[in-house]
Scaffold this motif. Structure first.
Motif, short mmCIF file in Angstrom:
data_model
loop_
_atom_site.label_atom_id
_atom_site.label_comp_id
_atom_site.label_asym_id
_atom_site.label_seq_id
_atom_site.Cartn_x
_atom_site.Cartn_y
_atom_site.Cartn_z
N ILE A 92 0.86 -1.18 0.00
CA ILE A 92 0.00 0.00 0.00
C ILE A 92 0.89 1.24 0.00
O ILE A 92 1.85 1.33 0.79
N GLY A 93 0.60 2.18 -0.88
CA GLY A 93 1.30 3.45 -0.89
C GLY A 93 0.31 4.59 -0.82
O GLY A 93 -0.71 4.57 -1.51
N ILE A 94 0.58 5.58 0.02
CA ILE A 94 -0.30 6.74 0.19
C ILE A 94 0.55 8.01 0.10
O ILE A 94 1.55 8.14 0.80
N LEU A 95 0.13 8.93 -0.74
CA LEU A 95 0.75 10.25 -0.83
C LEU A 95 -0.37 11.27 -0.82
O LEU A 95 -1.17 11.33 -1.76
N ASP A 119 11.34 12.92 -1.39
CA ASP A 119 10.63 14.18 -1.24
C ASP A 119 9.46 14.23 -2.21
O ASP A 119 9.66 14.27 -3.43
N ASP A 120 8.25 14.18 -1.67
CA ASP A 120 7.04 14.20 -2.50
C ASP A 120 7.05 13.06 -3.53
O ASP A 120 6.50 13.21 -4.63
N LEU A 121 7.66 11.94 -3.18
CA LEU A 121 7.80 10.82 -4.10
C LEU A 121 7.77 9.51 -3.35
O LEU A 121 8.39 9.37 -2.29
N ALA A 134 15.80 -1.46 -8.88
CA ALA A 134 14.71 -1.05 -9.77
C ALA A 134 13.98 0.17 -9.21
O ALA A 134 13.62 1.09 -9.96
N LEU A 135 13.77 0.20 -7.89
CA LEU A 135 13.14 1.36 -7.27
C LEU A 135 14.04 2.58 -7.38
O LEU A 135 13.57 3.70 -7.61
N ASP A 136 15.34 2.37 -7.23
CA ASP A 136 16.29 3.47 -7.39
C ASP A 136 16.21 4.04 -8.81
O ASP A 136 16.29 5.26 -9.00
N ALA A 137 16.07 3.15 -9.79
CA ALA A 137 15.99 3.61 -11.18
C ALA A 137 14.75 4.46 -11.41
O ALA A 137 14.79 5.47 -12.11
N VAL A 138 13.63 4.05 -10.82
CA VAL A 138 12.40 4.84 -10.94
C VAL A 138 12.60 6.22 -10.34
O VAL A 138 12.31 7.25 -10.97
N ALA A 139 13.11 6.26 -9.10
CA ALA A 139 13.30 7.53 -8.41
C ALA A 139 14.28 8.44 -9.13
O ALA A 139 14.06 9.65 -9.26
N GLU A 140 15.38 7.85 -9.61
CA GLU A 140 16.39 8.65 -10.29
C GLU A 140 15.89 9.15 -11.64
O GLU A 140 16.21 10.27 -12.06
N GLY A 141 15.11 8.32 -12.34
CA GLY A 141 14.54 8.76 -13.61
C GLY A 141 13.59 9.92 -13.41
O GLY A 141 13.61 10.90 -14.18
N PHE A 142 12.76 9.84 -12.38
CA PHE A 142 11.83 10.93 -12.08
C PHE A 142 12.59 12.19 -11.67
O PHE A 142 12.34 13.27 -12.20
#
Length: 233
Positions: A92-95, A119-121, A134-142
């Motif tokens: 579950i993720g909530i923002l 931060d806001d991500l 893989a999560l690092d790649a998502v965050a770094e791409g964003f």
């Protein structure tokens, strides 16, 4: 195309908030089909929520209800724990619109599963062959995309970065993109439930979503204007 329902699957999601105007967005990619109908939930001025893993279809709407009632992200997660006996099988993720982040990765989630808070991500994934990379790649791409870029572009770039890293270990059968801003008539609400070609023939629902987004983006403002001033068209 045959879908193996015994396959536990792989999934990535990214949730983001623009603190300047409280725009909320969520993008997902999965080896399962029709993920857009089950996992992403977003309400303007409230929250973006990802409900994934062994998804409980009630969790997303319930979480949004609790946010509307004024519960914090942490309180929502605790309430869900009381509501759902199988929460250890889920992610579950909530923002929230005011920047609160809550995340839960159950101990019984598929394969390697985890989340990353920035931060806001918020990035979440399960069944990932390369784990946290893989999560690092998502965050770094964003984060590597200029902040002035559209939220939808940044979300897609994040997922695409992970897709390149994971390669054939991440067949993408469905993908979804939701972005909404307060006070805006226009919104992004797109999904691919099945790739245009079978996976074994090079099909990729994330690539299809990118093409759909490219076709839709120039029409967003026109569709919004037509809805309030149809005589002008």
């Amino acid at each position: 195309m045959n879908i193996d329902l015994t396959h536990r699957g792989t999934m990535l999601s990214v949730l983001a908030r623009d603190p300047r105007d409280r725009t909320l967005g969520i993008a997902l990619a999965s080896s399962s089909i029709a993920i857009g109908s089950r996992c992403p939930h977003l309400e303007t001025e409230q929250a973006a929520i990802a409900s994934q893993g062994f998804t409980n279809l009630k969790v997303g709407p319930l979480a949004l209800d609790l946010v509307r009632c004024g519960l914090t992200a942490a309180e929502v997660l605790e309430a869900l724990r009381q509501h759902d006996r199988w929460l250890e099988y889920r992610q579950i993720g909530i923002l929230t619109a005011d920047g609160q982040i809550g995340a839960h990765t159950g101990s019984e989630a598929t394969g390697w599963a985890g989340h990353r808070i920035g931060d806001d991500l918020l990035c979440l994934g399960n069944g990932l062959a390369l784990g946290a990379a893989a999560l690092d790649a998502v965050a770094e791409g964003f984060a590597g995309t200029p902040s002035a870029a559209l939220m939808a572009d940044r979300l897609l770039i994040g997922l695409e970065s992970a897709r390149r890293l994971l390669g054939d270990s991440f067949p993408i059968n469905s993908a979804s993109l939701l972005v909404r801003s307060p006070g805006a008539e226009s919104q992004i609400d797109l999904r691919i439930d099945l790739p245009s070609r079978p996976i074994e023939d090079g099909g990729d629902a994330l690539a299809d979503l990118r093409r759909l987004y490219g076709e839709y983006l120039p029409l967003v403002d026109t569709y919004a204007a037509r809805s309030v001033a149809p005589r002008a068209f």
